[in-house]
Design an enzyme around this catalytic site. Structure first.
Site, PDB file in Angstrom:
ATOM      1  N   GLY A  12      38.427  48.636  49.539  1.00 48.88           N
ATOM      2  CA  GLY A  12      39.175  47.458  49.095  1.00 48.88           C
ATOM      3  C   GLY A  12      40.421  47.829  48.304  1.00 48.88           C
ATOM      4  O   GLY A  12      40.691  48.998  48.038  1.00 48.88           O
ATOM      5  N   VAL A  14      41.137  47.230  45.114  1.00 45.48           N
ATOM      6  CA  VAL A  14      40.852  47.802  43.797  1.00 45.48           C
ATOM      7  C   VAL A  14      40.187  49.168  43.949  1.00 45.48           C
ATOM      8  O   VAL A  14      40.544  50.128  43.266  1.00 45.48           O
ATOM      9  CB  VAL A  14      39.970  46.834  42.966  1.00 45.48           C
ATOM     10  CG1 VAL A  14      39.553  47.477  41.648  1.00 45.48           C
ATOM     11  CG2 VAL A  14      40.709  45.519  42.701  1.00 45.48           C
ATOM     12  N   SER A  40      32.063  49.210  56.987  1.00 47.54           N
ATOM     13  CA  SER A  40      33.032  50.305  56.783  1.00 47.54           C
ATOM     14  C   SER A  40      32.412  51.684  56.890  1.00 47.54           C
ATOM     15  O   SER A  40      33.075  52.680  56.567  1.00 47.54           O
ATOM     16  CB  SER A  40      33.657  50.184  55.395  1.00 47.54           C
ATOM     17  OG  SER A  40      34.235  48.943  55.224  1.00 47.54           O
ATOM     18  N   ARG A  99      30.675  39.535  32.754  1.00 41.30           N
ATOM     19  CA  ARG A  99      31.662  39.511  31.661  1.00 41.30           C
ATOM     20  C   ARG A  99      31.226  38.672  30.466  1.00 41.30           C
ATOM     21  O   ARG A  99      31.601  38.949  29.344  1.00 41.30           O
ATOM     22  CB  ARG A  99      32.999  38.956  32.175  1.00 41.30           C
ATOM     23  CG  ARG A  99      33.714  39.891  33.108  1.00 41.30           C
ATOM     24  CD  ARG A  99      35.026  39.260  33.557  1.00 41.30           C
ATOM     25  NE  ARG A  99      35.558  39.972  34.690  1.00 41.30           N
ATOM     26  CZ  ARG A  99      36.368  39.423  35.596  1.00 41.30           C
ATOM     27  NH1 ARG A  99      36.734  38.153  35.479  1.00 41.30           N
ATOM     28  NH2 ARG A  99      36.823  40.139  36.602  1.00 41.30           N
ATOM     29  N   CYS A 130      42.004  40.226  35.670  1.00 39.51           N
ATOM     30  CA  CYS A 130      43.305  40.903  35.653  1.00 39.51           C
ATOM     31  C   CYS A 130      44.309  40.247  34.698  1.00 39.51           C
ATOM     32  O   CYS A 130      45.039  40.939  33.972  1.00 39.51           O
ATOM     33  CB  CYS A 130      43.879  40.969  37.067  1.00 39.51           C
ATOM     34  SG  CYS A 130      43.526  39.524  38.066  1.00 39.51           S
ATOM     35  N   ARG A 236      49.185  30.783  41.443  1.00 37.12           N
ATOM     36  CA  ARG A 236      49.344  31.835  42.463  1.00 37.12           C
ATOM     37  C   ARG A 236      50.758  31.757  43.015  1.00 37.12           C
ATOM     38  O   ARG A 236      51.251  30.665  43.339  1.00 37.12           O
ATOM     39  CB  ARG A 236      48.326  31.613  43.580  1.00 37.12           C
ATOM     40  CG  ARG A 236      48.238  32.743  44.560  1.00 37.12           C
ATOM     41  CD  ARG A 236      47.578  33.970  44.009  1.00 37.12           C
ATOM     42  NE  ARG A 236      46.172  33.790  43.700  1.00 37.12           N
ATOM     43  CZ  ARG A 236      45.449  34.652  42.992  1.00 37.12           C
ATOM     44  NH1 ARG A 236      45.989  35.767  42.526  1.00 37.12           N
ATOM     45  NH2 ARG A 236      44.174  34.428  42.739  1.00 37.12           N
ATOM     46  N   HIS A 243      51.158  40.820  38.336  1.00 37.54           N
ATOM     47  CA  HIS A 243      50.988  39.505  37.712  1.00 37.54           C
ATOM     48  C   HIS A 243      51.995  39.367  36.563  1.00 37.54           C
ATOM     49  O   HIS A 243      52.204  40.310  35.801  1.00 37.54           O
ATOM     50  CB  HIS A 243      49.592  39.360  37.112  1.00 37.54           C
ATOM     51  CG  HIS A 243      48.487  39.170  38.109  1.00 37.54           C
ATOM     52  ND1 HIS A 243      48.682  39.120  39.469  1.00 37.54           N
ATOM     53  CD2 HIS A 243      47.152  38.998  37.916  1.00 37.54           C
ATOM     54  CE1 HIS A 243      47.509  38.931  40.074  1.00 37.54           C
ATOM     55  NE2 HIS A 243      46.568  38.861  39.153  1.00 37.54           N
ATOM     56  N   ASN A 316      48.435  44.267  38.682  1.00 32.07           N
ATOM     57  CA  ASN A 316      47.084  43.702  38.564  1.00 32.07           C
ATOM     58  C   ASN A 316      46.017  44.585  39.181  1.00 32.07           C
ATOM     59  O   ASN A 316      44.848  44.522  38.787  1.00 32.07           O
ATOM     60  CB  ASN A 316      47.024  42.306  39.205  1.00 32.07           C
ATOM     61  CG  ASN A 316      47.521  42.295  40.633  1.00 32.07           C
ATOM     62  OD1 ASN A 316      48.696  42.540  40.887  1.00 32.07           O
ATOM     63  ND2 ASN A 316      46.640  42.020  41.575  1.00 32.07           N
TER      64      ASN A 316
HETATM   65  N1  LIG Z   1      42.450  42.445  42.954  1.00 35.44           N
HETATM   66  C1  LIG Z   1      42.521  42.290  41.640  1.00 35.44           C
HETATM   67  O1  LIG Z   1      43.606  42.153  41.025  1.00 35.44           O
HETATM   68  C2  LIG Z   1      41.280  42.297  40.849  1.00 35.44           C
HETATM   69  C3  LIG Z   1      41.381  42.328  39.481  1.00 35.44           C
HETATM   70  C4  LIG Z   1      40.236  42.327  38.721  1.00 35.44           C
HETATM   71  C5  LIG Z   1      39.019  42.301  39.353  1.00 35.44           C
HETATM   72  N2  LIG Z   1      38.942  42.258  40.711  1.00 35.44           N
HETATM   73  C6  LIG Z   1      37.617  42.228  41.316  1.00 35.44           C
HETATM   74  O2  LIG Z   1      37.386  43.436  42.038  1.00 35.44           O
HETATM   75  C7  LIG Z   1      36.520  43.186  43.132  1.00 35.44           C
HETATM   76  C8  LIG Z   1      37.147  43.682  44.434  1.00 35.44           C
HETATM   77  O3  LIG Z   1      38.411  43.073  44.630  1.00 35.44           O
HETATM   78  P1  LIG Z   1      39.431  43.599  45.735  1.00 35.44           P
HETATM   79  O4  LIG Z   1      40.697  42.916  45.437  1.00 35.44           O
HETATM   80  O5  LIG Z   1      39.401  45.080  45.849  1.00 35.44           O
HETATM   81  O6  LIG Z   1      38.762  42.994  47.084  1.00 35.44           O
HETATM   82  P2  LIG Z   1      38.957  43.490  48.593  1.00 35.44           P
HETATM   83  O7  LIG Z   1      40.253  44.179  48.770  1.00 35.44           O
HETATM   84  O8  LIG Z   1      38.669  42.306  49.435  1.00 35.44           O
HETATM   85  O9  LIG Z   1      37.794  44.594  48.793  1.00 35.44           O
HETATM   86  C9  LIG Z   1      36.437  44.252  48.684  1.00 35.44           C
HETATM   87  C10 LIG Z   1      35.591  45.514  48.709  1.00 35.44           C
HETATM   88  O10 LIG Z   1      34.221  45.155  48.481  1.00 35.44           O
HETATM   89  C11 LIG Z   1      33.435  45.641  49.561  1.00 35.44           C
HETATM   90  N3  LIG Z   1      32.320  44.723  49.829  1.00 35.44           N
HETATM   91  C12 LIG Z   1      32.398  43.406  50.075  1.00 35.44           C
HETATM   92  N4  LIG Z   1      31.156  42.896  50.284  1.00 35.44           N
HETATM   93  C13 LIG Z   1      30.307  43.937  50.182  1.00 35.44           C
HETATM   94  C14 LIG Z   1      28.888  44.084  50.318  1.00 35.44           C
HETATM   95  N5  LIG Z   1      28.100  43.036  50.598  1.00 35.44           N
HETATM   96  N6  LIG Z   1      28.357  45.307  50.140  1.00 35.44           N
HETATM   97  C15 LIG Z   1      29.126  46.371  49.854  1.00 35.44           C
HETATM   98  N7  LIG Z   1      30.482  46.306  49.731  1.00 35.44           N
HETATM   99  C16 LIG Z   1      31.058  45.104  49.887  1.00 35.44           C
HETATM  100  C17 LIG Z   1      34.390  45.707  50.731  1.00 35.44           C
HETATM  101  O11 LIG Z   1      33.856  46.598  51.698  1.00 35.44           O
HETATM  102  P3  LIG Z   1      34.175  46.388  53.269  1.00 35.44           P
HETATM  103  O12 LIG Z   1      35.567  46.917  53.461  1.00 35.44           O
HETATM  104  O13 LIG Z   1      33.129  47.198  53.907  1.00 35.44           O
HETATM  105  O14 LIG Z   1      34.068  44.921  53.540  1.00 35.44           O
HETATM  106  C18 LIG Z   1      35.640  46.240  50.049  1.00 35.44           C
HETATM  107  O15 LIG Z   1      35.516  47.630  49.832  1.00 35.44           O
HETATM  108  C19 LIG Z   1      36.260  41.670  43.092  1.00 35.44           C
HETATM  109  O16 LIG Z   1      35.084  41.463  42.334  1.00 35.44           O
HETATM  110  C20 LIG Z   1      37.438  41.127  42.337  1.00 35.44           C
HETATM  111  O17 LIG Z   1      37.169  39.903  41.717  1.00 35.44           O
HETATM  112  C21 LIG Z   1      40.044  42.269  41.471  1.00 35.44           C
END
Ligand SMILES: NC(=O)c1ccc[n+]([C@@H]2O[C@H](COP(=O)([O-])OP(=O)(O)OC[C@H]3O[C@@H](n4cnc5c(N)ncnc54)[C@H](OP(=O)(O)O)[C@@H]3O)[C@@H](O)[C@H]2O)c1
Length: 340
Positions: A12, A14, A40, A99, A130, A236, A243, A316
């Site tokens: 993903g 992050v 994946s 949290r 974030c 958004r 951000h 972010n």
């Molecule tokens: N983006 C931000 O700015 C931000 C900031 C703070 C916190 N966060 C938090 O960080 C987390 C990830 O965000 P992201 O932006 O990286 O999302 P993302 O790009 O959509 O990536 C999601 C990741 O989670 C994995 N995943 C999803 N469902 C799963 C499952 N059932 N079992 C195992 N792995 C699973 C996905 O794997 P696959 O590729 O295999 O689907 C992918 O590696 C979220 O909780 C989000 O709220 C994000």
């Protein structure tokens, strides 16, 4: 001797940044496991100059691993974080699931590093939202000097905060505006995001605030000081990464804008870029890939007795997520685990 580190959500936005930042900051990693969903399995991800093959989290045994950085969303975290924690692996989680749990520390290392010491109740440490992370880095040094009473914040949040599908949605909708027949309906967001702004992030609550707004209020109290009143409007915007926040702060004591600027210049994690001329401030596109929280437009709010306005911008995916999580791991290493 270093640590055995797991990155869950390695495919993903992050998770990939976590891998980059662990390598960039030379976190003492003895062994690294990259996990994601079964979808994946076998996907290759970069870790410094190495390539790591992604494993299925469902089949992974967390026993013997020291630290797991989680970025897999709340639903999957609910299933796997307790498994990892019970196996003795300390989870640093990016989702919102833990949290607000009083037995889980919520940590921004520039602000409340000592809170890390409370990890042992659940073997879990939470990473904030974030928008909260970058804001509290700016608030804390000012609070220490003049005690903050109230904060009014409006955010301008990039689409990468909603995961990889949101990035595709902005890209596809933008292209679709120019190529007849390629128009894309909104799927991730409730309305079109390209060439638009959406005053809703996360779901609505009974109060009329959105959950994102509530998170900023609740998390700021937990991390900085429960006495600080916060009111937020989260929006958004069609920006890929970075951000921005317009922050109005009311203090107990008078704080001159020049002193506020000096305090922020000295504060950890902050870079002040504040020239009163065209372009003398930071915009989100300039913060991408950086560690700092950038502060610009520092000025007196003359409509109240003790007020300051400022503009706050950060990556972010870094300070808002991956960097903060790695900084928590570093703090845990220094204060508690003492390896490496
Ligand atoms: N983006 C931000 O700015 C931000 C900031 C703070 C916190 N966060 C938090 O960080 C987390 C990830 O965000 P992201 O932006 O990286 O999302 P993302 O790009 O959509 O990536 C999601 C990741 O989670 C994995 N995943 C999803 N469902 C799963 C499952 N059932 N079992 C195992 N792995 C699973 C996905 O794997 P696959 O590729 O295999 O689907 C992918 O590696 C979220 O909780 C989000 O709220 C994000």
């Amino acid at each position: 001797m270093g640590y055995k580190v797991v990155v869950a959500g390695a495919t993903g936005n992050v998770g990939r940044e976590m891998l980059n930042i662990l390598a960039e900051r030379q976190f003492p990693v003895d062994e690294l496991a990259a996990l994601a969903s079964r979808r994946s399995l076998g996907t290759e991800v970069s870790f410094g100059d190495k390539t790591v093959t992604t494993q299925d989290i469902e089949q992974f045994d967390f026993a013997g691993w020291d630290i797991a950085l989680f970025a897999i969303g709340s639903d999957a975290t609910k299933k796997y974080a307790p498994i990892a924690a019970a196996a003795g692996c300390i989870v640093i989680d990016n989702s919102s699931l833990y949290r607000y749990d009083p037995d889980v520390p919520l940590v921004v290392p520039e602000v409340n590093p000592e809170a890390v010491d409370g990890y042992a109740k659940k073997n879990i440490i939470a990473n904030p939202n974030c928008s909260t992370a970058q804001m509290v880095v700016a608030l804390k040094p000012l609070h220490d000097r003049a005690k903050i009473k109230r904060v009014v914040v409006s955010t301008y949040q990039s689409v990468s905060g909603s995961g990889k599908e949101a990035i595709d949605e902005l890209w596809d909708q933008t292209k679709g505006m120019y190529v007849p027949g390629q128009e894309k309906e909104p799927k991730v967001y409730p309305k079109q995001i390209a060439f638009n702004v959406i005053p809703q992030i996360d779901v609505f609550m009974d109060s009329g605030d959105t959950k994102e707004e509530w998170k900023m209020v609740t998390e700021t109290k937990k991390i900085v000081d429960p006495s600080i009143k916060v009111t937020a409007t989260c929006v958004r915007v069609p920006v890929f990464v970075g951000h921005s926040e317009s922050i109005n702060i009311e203090f107990e004591e008078f704080l001159d804008e020049d002193e506020a600027r000096d305090i922020l210049r000295e504060a950890p994690g902050i870079m002040v870029i504040d020239k009163r001329e065209p372009g003398g401030y930071v915009t989100p596109i300039e913060c991408v890939g950086d560690y700092a929280t950038f502060i610009s437009r520092i000025r007196q709010d003359v409509t109240i007795e003790n007020g300051i306005n400022l503009w706050c911008v950060s990556d972010n995916l870094r300070k808002g997520a991956a960097l903060n999580a790695v900084q928590i791991a570093e703090t845990l290493g220094k204060r508690v685990l003492k390896k490496g």
